[in-house]
Design a protein around this motif. Sequence first.
Motif, mmCIF file in Angstrom:
data_model
loop_
_atom_site.group_PDB
_atom_site.id
_atom_site.type_symbol
_atom_site.label_atom_id
_atom_site.label_comp_id
_atom_site.label_asym_id
_atom_site.label_seq_id
_atom_site.Cartn_x
_atom_site.Cartn_y
_atom_site.Cartn_z
ATOM 1 N N ALA A 23 10.841 58.589 67.575
ATOM 2 C CA ALA A 23 11.084 59.404 66.380
ATOM 3 C C ALA A 23 11.265 58.533 65.141
ATOM 4 O O ALA A 23 10.726 58.843 64.064
ATOM 5 C CB ALA A 23 12.315 60.282 66.601
ATOM 6 N N ILE A 24 12.010 57.437 65.270
ATOM 7 C CA ILE A 24 12.230 56.559 64.119
ATOM 8 C C ILE A 24 10.918 55.905 63.688
ATOM 9 O O ILE A 24 10.623 55.809 62.482
ATOM 10 C CB ILE A 24 13.282 55.484 64.459
ATOM 11 C CG1 ILE A 24 14.642 56.133 64.681
ATOM 12 C CG2 ILE A 24 13.368 54.448 63.343
ATOM 13 C CD1 ILE A 24 15.716 55.158 65.152
ATOM 14 N N ASN A 25 10.117 55.467 64.638
ATOM 15 C CA ASN A 25 8.831 54.855 64.300
ATOM 16 C C ASN A 25 7.936 55.817 63.541
ATOM 17 O O ASN A 25 7.302 55.444 62.545
ATOM 18 C CB ASN A 25 8.126 54.373 65.571
ATOM 19 C CG ASN A 25 8.534 52.978 65.984
ATOM 20 O OD1 ASN A 25 8.049 51.982 65.454
ATOM 21 N ND2 ASN A 25 9.444 52.892 66.934
ATOM 22 N N VAL A 26 7.868 57.059 64.000
ATOM 23 C CA VAL A 26 7.040 58.057 63.325
ATOM 24 C C VAL A 26 7.592 58.347 61.934
ATOM 25 O O VAL A 26 6.852 58.410 60.945
ATOM 26 C CB VAL A 26 6.949 59.344 64.159
ATOM 27 C CG1 VAL A 26 6.226 60.439 63.372
ATOM 28 C CG2 VAL A 26 6.232 59.076 65.485
ATOM 29 N N PHE A 27 8.907 58.521 61.827
ATOM 30 C CA PHE A 27 9.531 58.824 60.537
ATOM 31 C C PHE A 27 9.284 57.704 59.530
ATOM 32 O O PHE A 27 8.906 57.965 58.380
ATOM 33 C CB PHE A 27 11.033 59.041 60.718
ATOM 34 C CG PHE A 27 11.772 59.246 59.426
ATOM 35 C CD1 PHE A 27 11.754 60.484 58.790
ATOM 36 C CD2 PHE A 27 12.477 58.193 58.832
ATOM 37 C CE1 PHE A 27 12.425 60.665 57.577
ATOM 38 C CE2 PHE A 27 13.142 58.365 57.635
ATOM 39 C CZ PHE A 27 13.115 59.614 56.998
ATOM 40 N N SER A 98 14.156 41.266 58.107
ATOM 41 C CA SER A 98 12.781 41.777 58.060
ATOM 42 C C SER A 98 12.158 41.861 59.446
ATOM 43 O O SER A 98 11.231 42.650 59.659
ATOM 44 C CB SER A 98 11.917 40.899 57.145
ATOM 45 O OG SER A 98 11.674 39.629 57.725
ATOM 46 N N VAL A 99 12.644 41.058 60.388
ATOM 47 C CA VAL A 99 12.122 41.139 61.762
ATOM 48 C C VAL A 99 12.439 42.503 62.352
ATOM 49 O O VAL A 99 11.578 43.158 62.961
ATOM 50 C CB VAL A 99 12.706 40.016 62.635
ATOM 51 C CG1 VAL A 99 12.193 40.140 64.070
ATOM 52 C CG2 VAL A 99 12.361 38.652 62.073
ATOM 53 N N LEU A 100 13.676 42.951 62.176
ATOM 54 C CA LEU A 100 14.063 44.268 62.675
ATOM 55 C C LEU A 100 13.286 45.366 61.959
ATOM 56 O O LEU A 100 12.794 46.310 62.589
ATOM 57 C CB LEU A 100 15.563 44.478 62.482
ATOM 58 C CG LEU A 100 16.129 45.822 62.945
ATOM 59 C CD1 LEU A 100 15.930 46.001 64.445
ATOM 60 C CD2 LEU A 100 17.606 45.934 62.590
ATOM 61 N N GLN A 101 13.145 45.239 60.653
ATOM 62 C CA GLN A 101 12.409 46.242 59.886
ATOM 63 C C GLN A 101 10.955 46.315 60.322
ATOM 64 O O GLN A 101 10.373 47.406 60.435
ATOM 65 C CB GLN A 101 12.494 45.902 58.391
ATOM 66 C CG GLN A 101 13.898 46.004 57.829
ATOM 67 C CD GLN A 101 14.036 45.401 56.443
ATOM 68 O OE1 GLN A 101 15.066 45.550 55.793
ATOM 69 N NE2 GLN A 101 13.015 44.677 55.984
ATOM 70 N N SER A 102 10.358 45.156 60.596
ATOM 71 C CA SER A 102 8.936 45.125 60.941
ATOM 72 C C SER A 102 8.645 45.833 62.256
ATOM 73 O O SER A 102 7.519 46.279 62.479
ATOM 74 C CB SER A 102 8.446 43.678 61.021
ATOM 75 O OG SER A 102 9.000 43.002 62.136
ATOM 76 N N MET A 103 9.653 45.951 63.133
ATOM 77 C CA MET A 103 9.452 46.637 64.412
ATOM 78 C C MET A 103 9.181 48.130 64.236
ATOM 79 O O MET A 103 8.735 48.800 65.181
ATOM 80 C CB MET A 103 10.691 46.472 65.299
ATOM 81 C CG MET A 103 10.964 45.065 65.759
ATOM 82 S SD MET A 103 12.408 45.053 66.872
ATOM 83 C CE MET A 103 13.008 43.394 66.587
ATOM 84 N N PHE A 104 9.460 48.666 63.056
ATOM 85 C CA PHE A 104 9.273 50.089 62.826
ATOM 86 C C PHE A 104 8.193 50.372 61.794
ATOM 87 O O PHE A 104 8.042 51.503 61.330
ATOM 88 C CB PHE A 104 10.608 50.721 62.391
ATOM 89 C CG PHE A 104 11.681 50.606 63.428
ATOM 90 C CD1 PHE A 104 11.750 51.513 64.479
ATOM 91 C CD2 PHE A 104 12.599 49.563 63.394
ATOM 92 C CE1 PHE A 104 12.719 51.398 65.458
ATOM 93 C CE2 PHE A 104 13.582 49.442 64.367
ATOM 94 C CZ PHE A 104 13.637 50.362 65.407
ATOM 95 N N LEU A 112 0.047 53.047 65.300
ATOM 96 C CA LEU A 112 1.286 53.762 65.640
ATOM 97 C C LEU A 112 1.153 54.529 66.945
ATOM 98 O O LEU A 112 1.993 54.397 67.851
ATOM 99 C CB LEU A 112 1.655 54.719 64.508
ATOM 100 C CG LEU A 112 2.807 55.688 64.797
ATOM 101 C CD1 LEU A 112 4.132 54.941 64.839
ATOM 102 C CD2 LEU A 112 2.852 56.811 63.759
ATOM 103 N N LEU A 113 0.099 55.345 67.065
ATOM 104 C CA LEU A 113 -0.041 56.207 68.235
ATOM 105 C C LEU A 113 -0.248 55.401 69.515
ATOM 106 O O LEU A 113 0.265 55.762 70.580
ATOM 107 C CB LEU A 113 -1.205 57.183 68.021
ATOM 108 C CG LEU A 113 -1.001 58.198 66.881
ATOM 109 C CD1 LEU A 113 -2.251 59.055 66.693
ATOM 110 C CD2 LEU A 113 0.217 59.071 67.133
#
Length: 261
Positions: A23-27, A98-104, A112-113
Motif C-alpha cells: 500500500a505504501i509503495n503504491v501510494f 535517501s536509501v529508505l526513501q528510495s525503497m518506495f 512498480l507492478l
Amino acid sequence: MVLPIHDENPTRRTPWITYLLIAINVFVFLQEPIGRLSVAGAPTLTQACRQEAFFRRYAAIPRELTSGEQLPLTVGAAEPPDSCQVVAPSYTKAPALSVLQSMFLHGGWLHLLGNMLFLFVFGNNVEDRLGRLAYLAFYVVCGFAATYVFAFSDRNSVTTVVGASGAIAGVLGGYLVLFPRVRVLSLVPFLFFLPFRLPAWLVLGSWFLLQYMYSRGAAMTSGSDVAYLAHVAGFVFGFLVLWLLRRRLAPPRSASYGRPA
C-alpha cells in the motif's frame, strides 16, 4: 524468467506488514510526477524534468552515499527544446535517509507492478515465519545492504537508484532458504505464458541467475534506474541472513505450510 502468480504455501496469520508495504509503495508512486500519467503515457519534457528533480531530491545517489555529502547541483525546470535546467538545490538532503526513501520510489508502472507482484507472492510466508516486526526489519536492512553494495561498486555515479527491488530480493533469498521445495504456480513466457507448478528453488534460482547475468553486462536497467547489482546483493544478503538463522526459524510441529507438494 518465469512469472510467479501464486505459491502453494498457506500462512497461519494475515500478512499485514506485506500488505502495508504494498500500500505504501503504491501510494508513494502516485505522488510522483510520473505516477499521475497513464500506464502508456509518454512524459513531456516538463514532466520528465519534474520526475528527475523528484528523484534527485528523494532517491539514493551513489556519490552522495559514499561521500556522505549532498550533491551541489540538481535538476530544475524544463529548458526547451530538449533539456532540463541545472540549479542549486533549495533543500537539505540526508544521504542515508535517501536509501529508505528510495525503497518506495519507482520509475514507472511496470517497475512498480512487477515488484509488488513478487512481494505479494513471496513476502507473506517470510513474514509469517519471521514475525511482523522482525520481517519489517529484515526487509529494510536488505534494502540498505543492496543499495550500499551498489553504491560502493560505482562510487562516483550520480544516477538515481530507486525501487523496492533490493529489499524484495532479500525477501526472495530468505524464501529460498525457508521454502525451497514449495510449488509456485508460474507463467512461462517462452511457452506462450502457459501455467506450470514449479518448485520455488527453480523459480527463484532462475530469477537470481538472470539478475546476476544482467549485472555482469549492464549496471542499470534502461530508463528505470534500478540497479541489477542491488538485486543480486539483496538476494545474497537475505539468503545468508536466514540461512544463518534457519535453525531458530524452524516451524512449529503443528504447522503444515512449507511442505513440498
